[in-house]
Write an enzyme that holds these catalytic residues in place. Structure first.
Site, mmCIF file in Angstrom:
data_model
loop_
_atom_site.group_PDB
_atom_site.id
_atom_site.type_symbol
_atom_site.label_atom_id
_atom_site.label_comp_id
_atom_site.label_asym_id
_atom_site.label_seq_id
_atom_site.Cartn_x
_atom_site.Cartn_y
_atom_site.Cartn_z
ATOM 1 N N ARG A 68 0.809 -1.220 0.000
ATOM 2 C CA ARG A 68 0.000 0.000 0.000
ATOM 3 C C ARG A 68 0.839 1.265 0.000
ATOM 4 O O ARG A 68 0.340 2.338 -0.346
ATOM 5 C CB ARG A 68 -0.980 -0.027 1.178
ATOM 6 N N GLU A 105 7.460 -13.959 13.849
ATOM 7 C CA GLU A 105 7.136 -14.726 15.060
ATOM 8 C C GLU A 105 7.222 -16.225 14.778
ATOM 9 O O GLU A 105 7.716 -17.003 15.589
ATOM 10 C CB GLU A 105 5.724 -14.362 15.544
#
Length: 201
Positions: A68, A105
């Protein structure tokens, strides 16, 4: 009221939250309503241009993050007469590329930039629409640091101030060589409490 304050208010009025996207229990901050009104886009773009003129007047390139960040950056680059350079996830750019792999993660990811597009003499603005956890922005800084390309400004339309993005980005910026001083700036700072005030679809 400053122009930045006016744009900040405009952003807050126009944003929407999409519940349960991309998965159950997640509230997704949707910036696409900003693009439904040309006047809103012009106000935001003008403010981005002004901030770069203020905070990084010698900028020679705006490096935008997938995906974006690409919505604003080419227009801004055109207005300023500087290069627009995309940083993308691995396998999306043709030709020879430079890359940086970073930890998530669960697992890892890689960002890439086309080789030779930026020089050590460039002064770079890193740009994205939202600073949230800061993973991609930090990886972009690390990639530029690896190439000895200085970043003078990290600029975002929106920052979610209750997440760890700014701290993570600051850590990456500390690893830049030389005496570069990099500014982190966001036009609209949104807290966890303020997220609740944004209309939900």
């Amino acid at each position: 009221m400053t122009s930045e304050s006016k744009v900040d208010q405009l952003i807050r009025k126009t944003l929407e939250v999409q519940p349960d996207f991309p998965k159950q229990g997640v509230y997704f901050l949707d910036i696409f309503p900003l693009f439904h009104d040309p006047a809103v886009i012009k106000s935001i773009t003008d403010e981005i241009v002004q901030k770069i003129k203020e905070l990084s007047p010698k900028a020679t390139a705006i490096v935008a993050l997938e995906a974006r960040g690409f919505l604003f950056a080419p227009i801004v680059a055109m207005e300023l007469g500087i290069k627009f350079v995309p940083i993308r996830k691995t396998g999306k750019l043709p030709g020879k590329v430079e890359n940086f792999t970073y930890q998530l993660e669960y697992g890892q990811d890689t960002v890439e930039i086309q080789s030779g597009v930026l020089k050590e003499s460039d002064s770079v603005v890193i740009f994205d629409d939202i600073l949230a956890t800061g993973g991609t922005a930090s990886a972009a800084v690390s990639l530029l640091t690896k190439l000895n390309i200085p970043c003078s400004l990290c600029l975002f339309v929106i920052e979610l101030s209750y997440l760890t993005g700014r701290a993570k980005l600051e850590e990456s910026l500390k690893k830049q060589s030389g005496s570069h001083s990099t500014v982190i700036h966001s036009i609209s700072l949104i807290s966890a409490e303020e997220i609740d005030d944004i209309p939900k679809k």
